[in-house]
Design a protein around this motif. Structure first.
Motif, mmCIF file in Angstrom:
data_model
loop_
_atom_site.group_PDB
_atom_site.id
_atom_site.type_symbol
_atom_site.label_atom_id
_atom_site.label_comp_id
_atom_site.label_asym_id
_atom_site.label_seq_id
_atom_site.Cartn_x
_atom_site.Cartn_y
_atom_site.Cartn_z
ATOM 1 N N LYS A 127 0.830 -1.219 0.000
ATOM 2 C CA LYS A 127 0.000 0.000 0.000
ATOM 3 C C LYS A 127 0.858 1.260 0.000
ATOM 4 O O LYS A 127 0.343 2.364 -0.225
ATOM 5 N N ASP A 128 2.150 1.124 0.284
ATOM 6 C CA ASP A 128 3.027 2.308 0.335
ATOM 7 C C ASP A 128 3.768 2.541 -0.978
ATOM 8 O O ASP A 128 4.494 3.528 -1.113
ATOM 9 N N LEU A 129 3.592 1.624 -1.938
ATOM 10 C CA LEU A 129 4.361 1.749 -3.184
ATOM 11 C C LEU A 129 3.924 3.003 -3.940
ATOM 12 O O LEU A 129 2.721 3.240 -4.119
ATOM 13 N N TYR A 130 4.892 3.792 -4.370
ATOM 14 C CA TYR A 130 4.569 5.017 -5.115
ATOM 15 C C TYR A 130 5.634 5.253 -6.183
ATOM 16 O O TYR A 130 6.832 5.153 -5.907
ATOM 17 N N TYR A 131 5.191 5.538 -7.388
ATOM 18 C CA TYR A 131 6.089 6.007 -8.445
ATOM 19 C C TYR A 131 5.407 7.169 -9.131
ATOM 20 O O TYR A 131 4.201 7.101 -9.417
ATOM 21 N N ASP A 132 6.183 8.205 -9.400
ATOM 22 C CA ASP A 132 5.643 9.375 -10.086
ATOM 23 C C ASP A 132 5.067 8.955 -11.443
ATOM 24 O O ASP A 132 5.718 8.227 -12.189
ATOM 25 N N GLY A 133 3.854 9.385 -11.743
ATOM 26 C CA GLY A 133 3.263 9.108 -13.059
ATOM 27 C C GLY A 133 2.675 7.716 -13.194
ATOM 28 O O GLY A 133 2.294 7.312 -14.291
ATOM 29 N N VAL A 134 2.613 6.968 -12.077
ATOM 30 C CA VAL A 134 2.122 5.584 -12.115
ATOM 31 C C VAL A 134 0.913 5.448 -11.196
ATOM 32 O O VAL A 134 0.902 6.008 -10.105
#
Ligand code: NAP
Length: 171
Positions: free
Chosen positions: A69-76
């Motif tokens: 739930k913490d995964l983050y990538y800009d533009g994704v």
């Protein structure tokens, strides 16, 4: 009218991956992938996205499936379940391509209407296979095109398109 598609390339043994990457280098096959998916959204598993070094493909929206739930990538757009993916799909107008890996084809096997399958005419070493229990019998082949090897593409490959039996593409 939007639809959910599957797209992948496999060798003669159903192999699709090695060490997080593709087992072969076939620029012409990648060009086919680009042509087919341009303008659409692409859903891949988190490991496939890692193997792409988190590169975004131009002209396509990037969706990643992960339980983190913490995964983050800009533009994704990171989604966490089949239900979240289907909610996302219902909320917009683009076609959605499930691009793998293995678990994703099984997870969306009931949702996919069109399959773009490339058969690479070789046998490679690797660790990830297209799921043997994928219900391919629910689909019928609508086209196939053999592409011959050349100096930059060392293997012949065949581009197959299948559609779900009874499915008619809405106009
Ligand atoms: N030849 C081809 O056309 C093709 C296409 C795609 C991929 N590949 C290859 O396949 C290999 C990677 O495939 P893979 O099967 O190992 O991994 P993958 O499907 O790319 O990623 C697996 C990850 O997806 C997430 N995931 C899977 N099911 C989920 C679910 N039900 N709910 C939420 N998240 C879920 C999990 O991420 P978390 O661990 O973050 O929770 C899981 O660890 C690579 O070698 C790649 O190059 C080949």
């Amino acid at each position: 009218m939007k639809k959910i598609c599957g797209i992948w390339a496999e060798d003669r043994n159903g192999l699709i991956g090695v060490d997080g990457k593709l087992p072969w280098r076939l620029p012409k096959e990648l060009q086919h992938f680009k042509t087919v998916t341009m303008g659409a959204a692409l859903l891949s598993g988190r490991k496939t996205f890692d193997g792409m070094n988190h590169r975004l493909l131009p002209g396509r929206e990037t969706l990643i499936l992960s339980r983190d739930k913490d995964l983050y990538y800009d533009g994704v757009t990171v989604l966490h379940s089949r239900e979240e993916v289907l909610d996302w799909f219902a909320s917009q107008d683009k076609d959605l391509f499930v691009q793998g890996g293995a678990d994703l084809f099984s997870l969306f096997s009931a949702d996919i209407e069109l399959l773009y399958r490339t058969l690479v005419e070789g046998e490679f070493t690797g660790d990830t296979y297209f799921p043997a229990d994928f219900p391919i019998d629910a689909f019928e082949m609508v086209s196939s095109e053999r592409v011959k090897a050349d100096e930059k593409n060392p293997y012949d490959f065949t581009l197959f398109v299948y559609k779900r039996k009874g499915w008619v593409e809405p106009s």
